[in-house]
Design a protein around this motif. Sequence first.
Motif, PDB file in Angstrom:
ATOM      1  N   ASP A 289      -0.459  -3.769  -8.604  1.00 17.82           N
ATOM      2  CA  ASP A 289      -0.227  -5.139  -7.895  1.00 17.82           C
ATOM      3  C   ASP A 289      -0.818  -5.451  -6.272  1.00 17.82           C
ATOM      4  O   ASP A 289       0.976  -4.922  -6.230  1.00 17.82           O
ATOM      5  CB  ASP A 289       0.885  -5.734  -8.612  1.00 17.82           C
ATOM      6  N   ALA A 290      -1.830  -5.256  -6.028  1.00 20.83           N
ATOM      7  CA  ALA A 290      -2.510  -4.769  -4.911  1.00 20.83           C
ATOM      8  C   ALA A 290      -1.343  -5.975  -3.330  1.00 20.83           C
ATOM      9  O   ALA A 290      -0.992  -5.990  -2.868  1.00 20.83           O
ATOM     10  CB  ALA A 290      -3.571  -4.848  -4.762  1.00 20.83           C
TER      11      ALA A 290
ATOM     12  N   VAL B 186      19.207  -4.883   4.289  1.00 18.97           N
ATOM     13  CA  VAL B 186      17.338  -5.558   4.184  1.00 18.97           C
ATOM     14  C   VAL B 186      16.663  -4.329   4.231  1.00 18.97           C
ATOM     15  O   VAL B 186      15.746  -4.020   2.866  1.00 18.97           O
ATOM     16  CB  VAL B 186      16.941  -6.538   4.829  1.00 18.97           C
ATOM     17  N   LEU B 187      17.027  -3.024   4.925  1.00 16.02           N
ATOM     18  CA  LEU B 187      16.615  -2.530   4.817  1.00 16.02           C
ATOM     19  C   LEU B 187      16.337  -1.153   4.159  1.00 16.02           C
ATOM     20  O   LEU B 187      15.320  -0.726   3.069  1.00 16.02           O
ATOM     21  CB  LEU B 187      17.265  -1.420   6.118  1.00 16.02           C
ATOM     22  N   VAL B 188      17.720  -1.177   3.035  1.00 13.65           N
ATOM     23  CA  VAL B 188      17.530  -0.296   1.818  1.00 13.65           C
ATOM     24  C   VAL B 188      16.659  -1.327   1.256  1.00 13.65           C
ATOM     25  O   VAL B 188      16.159  -0.185   0.008  1.00 13.65           O
ATOM     26  CB  VAL B 188      18.814  -0.179   1.702  1.00 13.65           C
ATOM     27  N   GLY B 189      16.988  -2.075   1.180  1.00 18.60           N
ATOM     28  CA  GLY B 189      15.902  -2.680  -0.320  1.00 18.60           C
ATOM     29  C   GLY B 189      14.734  -2.721  -0.175  1.00 18.60           C
ATOM     30  O   GLY B 189      14.111  -1.845  -0.812  1.00 18.60           O
ATOM     31  N   LEU B 190      13.966  -2.474   0.837  1.00 15.47           N
ATOM     32  CA  LEU B 190      12.756  -2.970   1.526  1.00 15.47           C
ATOM     33  C   LEU B 190      12.264  -1.279   0.849  1.00 15.47           C
ATOM     34  O   LEU B 190      11.283  -1.349   0.146  1.00 15.47           O
ATOM     35  CB  LEU B 190      12.266  -2.546   2.285  1.00 15.47           C
ATOM     36  N   GLU B 191      13.376  -0.234   1.419  1.00 18.63           N
ATOM     37  CA  GLU B 191      13.067   1.626   0.982  1.00 18.63           C
ATOM     38  C   GLU B 191      12.831   1.510  -0.076  1.00 18.63           C
ATOM     39  O   GLU B 191      11.871   2.339  -0.171  1.00 18.63           O
ATOM     40  CB  GLU B 191      14.303   1.952   2.188  1.00 18.63           C
ATOM     41  N   GLU B 192      13.387   0.767  -1.083  1.00 21.75           N
ATOM     42  CA  GLU B 192      13.973   0.883  -2.808  1.00 21.75           C
ATOM     43  C   GLU B 192      11.951   0.694  -3.179  1.00 21.75           C
ATOM     44  O   GLU B 192      11.580   1.396  -3.954  1.00 21.75           O
ATOM     45  CB  GLU B 192      14.994   1.050  -2.662  1.00 21.75           C
ATOM     46  N   GLU B 193      11.573  -0.716  -2.645  1.00 26.34           N
ATOM     47  CA  GLU B 193      10.606  -1.090  -3.034  1.00 26.34           C
ATOM     48  C   GLU B 193       8.986  -0.046  -2.828  1.00 26.34           C
ATOM     49  O   GLU B 193       8.721  -0.018  -3.429  1.00 26.34           O
ATOM     50  CB  GLU B 193      10.397  -2.324  -2.398  1.00 26.34           C
ATOM     51  N   LEU B 194       9.110   0.335  -1.438  1.00 21.26           N
ATOM     52  CA  LEU B 194       8.288   0.762  -0.993  1.00 21.26           C
ATOM     53  C   LEU B 194       8.427   1.911  -1.593  1.00 21.26           C
ATOM     54  O   LEU B 194       7.790   2.627  -2.020  1.00 21.26           O
ATOM     55  CB  LEU B 194       8.272   1.464   0.703  1.00 21.26           C
ATOM     56  N   ARG B 195       9.391   2.728  -1.880  1.00 20.79           N
ATOM     57  CA  ARG B 195       9.536   3.888  -3.114  1.00 20.79           C
ATOM     58  C   ARG B 195       8.647   3.265  -4.624  1.00 20.79           C
ATOM     59  O   ARG B 195       7.783   3.906  -4.728  1.00 20.79           O
ATOM     60  CB  ARG B 195      10.660   4.762  -2.961  1.00 20.79           C
ATOM     61  N   GLY B 196       9.129   2.494  -4.321  1.00 16.97           N
ATOM     62  CA  GLY B 196       8.509   2.625  -6.095  1.00 16.97           C
ATOM     63  C   GLY B 196       6.826   2.095  -5.953  1.00 16.97           C
ATOM     64  O   GLY B 196       6.332   2.665  -6.418  1.00 16.97           O
ATOM     65  N   HIS B 197       6.113   1.687  -4.997  1.00 15.26           N
ATOM     66  CA  HIS B 197       5.667   1.547  -4.909  1.00 15.26           C
ATOM     67  C   HIS B 197       4.594   2.593  -4.392  1.00 15.26           C
ATOM     68  O   HIS B 197       3.298   3.309  -4.520  1.00 15.26           O
ATOM     69  CB  HIS B 197       5.098   0.401  -3.632  1.00 15.26           C
ATOM     70  N   ILE B 198       5.107   3.344  -3.311  1.00 18.35           N
ATOM     71  CA  ILE B 198       4.333   4.626  -3.467  1.00 18.35           C
ATOM     72  C   ILE B 198       4.809   5.536  -4.799  1.00 18.35           C
ATOM     73  O   ILE B 198       3.581   6.391  -4.654  1.00 18.35           O
ATOM     74  CB  ILE B 198       4.956   5.641  -2.602  1.00 18.35           C
ATOM     75  N   GLY B 199       5.412   5.230  -5.466  1.00 16.17           N
ATOM     76  CA  GLY B 199       5.600   6.386  -6.742  1.00 16.17           C
ATOM     77  C   GLY B 199       4.307   5.685  -7.623  1.00 16.17           C
ATOM     78  O   GLY B 199       3.872   6.533  -8.385  1.00 16.17           O
ATOM     79  N   LEU B 200       3.960   4.809  -7.416  1.00 19.36           N
ATOM     80  CA  LEU B 200       2.705   4.001  -8.474  1.00 19.36           C
ATOM     81  C   LEU B 200       1.955   4.373  -7.944  1.00 19.36           C
ATOM     82  O   LEU B 200       0.577   4.752  -8.543  1.00 19.36           O
ATOM     83  CB  LEU B 200       3.298   2.820  -8.493  1.00 19.36           C
ATOM     84  N   LEU B 201       1.417   4.563  -6.605  1.00 20.81           N
ATOM     85  CA  LEU B 201       0.165   5.020  -5.586  1.00 20.81           C
ATOM     86  C   LEU B 201      -0.351   6.455  -6.216  1.00 20.81           C
ATOM     87  O   LEU B 201      -0.914   6.855  -6.279  1.00 20.81           O
ATOM     88  CB  LEU B 201       0.231   4.153  -4.686  1.00 20.81           C
TER      89      LEU B 201
ATOM     90  N   LEU C 208      -1.901   4.556   1.483  1.00 17.84           N
ATOM     91  CA  LEU C 208      -2.247   4.693  -0.103  1.00 17.84           C
ATOM     92  C   LEU C 208      -3.057   3.413  -1.001  1.00 17.84           C
ATOM     93  O   LEU C 208      -3.337   3.889  -1.557  1.00 17.84           O
ATOM     94  CB  LEU C 208      -1.476   4.964  -1.088  1.00 17.84           C
ATOM     95  N   LEU C 209      -2.631   1.869  -1.177  1.00 11.58           N
ATOM     96  CA  LEU C 209      -2.981   0.637  -1.199  1.00 11.58           C
ATOM     97  C   LEU C 209      -4.412   1.266  -0.563  1.00 11.58           C
ATOM     98  O   LEU C 209      -5.192   0.951  -1.363  1.00 11.58           O
ATOM     99  CB  LEU C 209      -2.581  -0.376  -0.722  1.00 11.58           C
ATOM    100  N   THR C 210      -4.815   1.429   0.904  1.00  9.32           N
ATOM    101  CA  THR C 210      -6.351   1.412   0.953  1.00  9.32           C
ATOM    102  C   THR C 210      -7.190   2.775   0.356  1.00  9.32           C
ATOM    103  O   THR C 210      -8.302   2.550  -0.296  1.00  9.32           O
ATOM    104  CB  THR C 210      -6.044   1.861   2.949  1.00  9.32           C
ATOM    105  N   GLN C 211      -6.703   4.205   0.254  1.00  3.82           N
ATOM    106  CA  GLN C 211      -7.143   4.843  -0.113  1.00  3.82           C
ATOM    107  C   GLN C 211      -7.059   4.438  -1.810  1.00  3.82           C
ATOM    108  O   GLN C 211      -8.679   4.972  -2.724  1.00  3.82           O
ATOM    109  CB  GLN C 211      -5.894   5.784  -1.064  1.00  3.82           C
TER     110      GLN C 211
END
Length: 123
Positions: free
Chosen positions: A20-21, A43-58, A115-118
């Motif tokens: 989901d781009a 907020v930082l921990v939440g964003l870090e978790e979300e970003l890790r999830g997105h990175i894990g997907l991409l 990663l999203l760009t790639q």
Amino acid sequence: MNAPSGQWASQRGASAEPVDAETIGETICRALCLGTAPFDSAVLVGLEEELRGHIGLLFPEVRDAAGRIWRGSTEWHRRIARLDGVERQVKQGISDAPLAAHIQVQQLARDCQWLLTQHKADA
């Protein structure tokens, strides 16, 4: 490139969730737009978790696409080096120091953005 961490070891199959781009882009924007406001560790921990999830997907898709590039090319070396850097950053975990955590989240956002760009370019 070294073997990916356990969370990315399996290939994305037909049952994997789609990329989901728009949602990924919104998360990246929130992370990069933190500005100089007081650091909120939740907020930082939440964003870090979300970003890790997105990175894990991409990550697996981008790594697989890099594997289809001729291995002697400059582009292949550039992609593999960047993927290795992303993997190291994700393995590092978030710091307890607020400024360091802020920097780490912004770096994860930049890695996720790459990663999203790639992903989009290889689609």
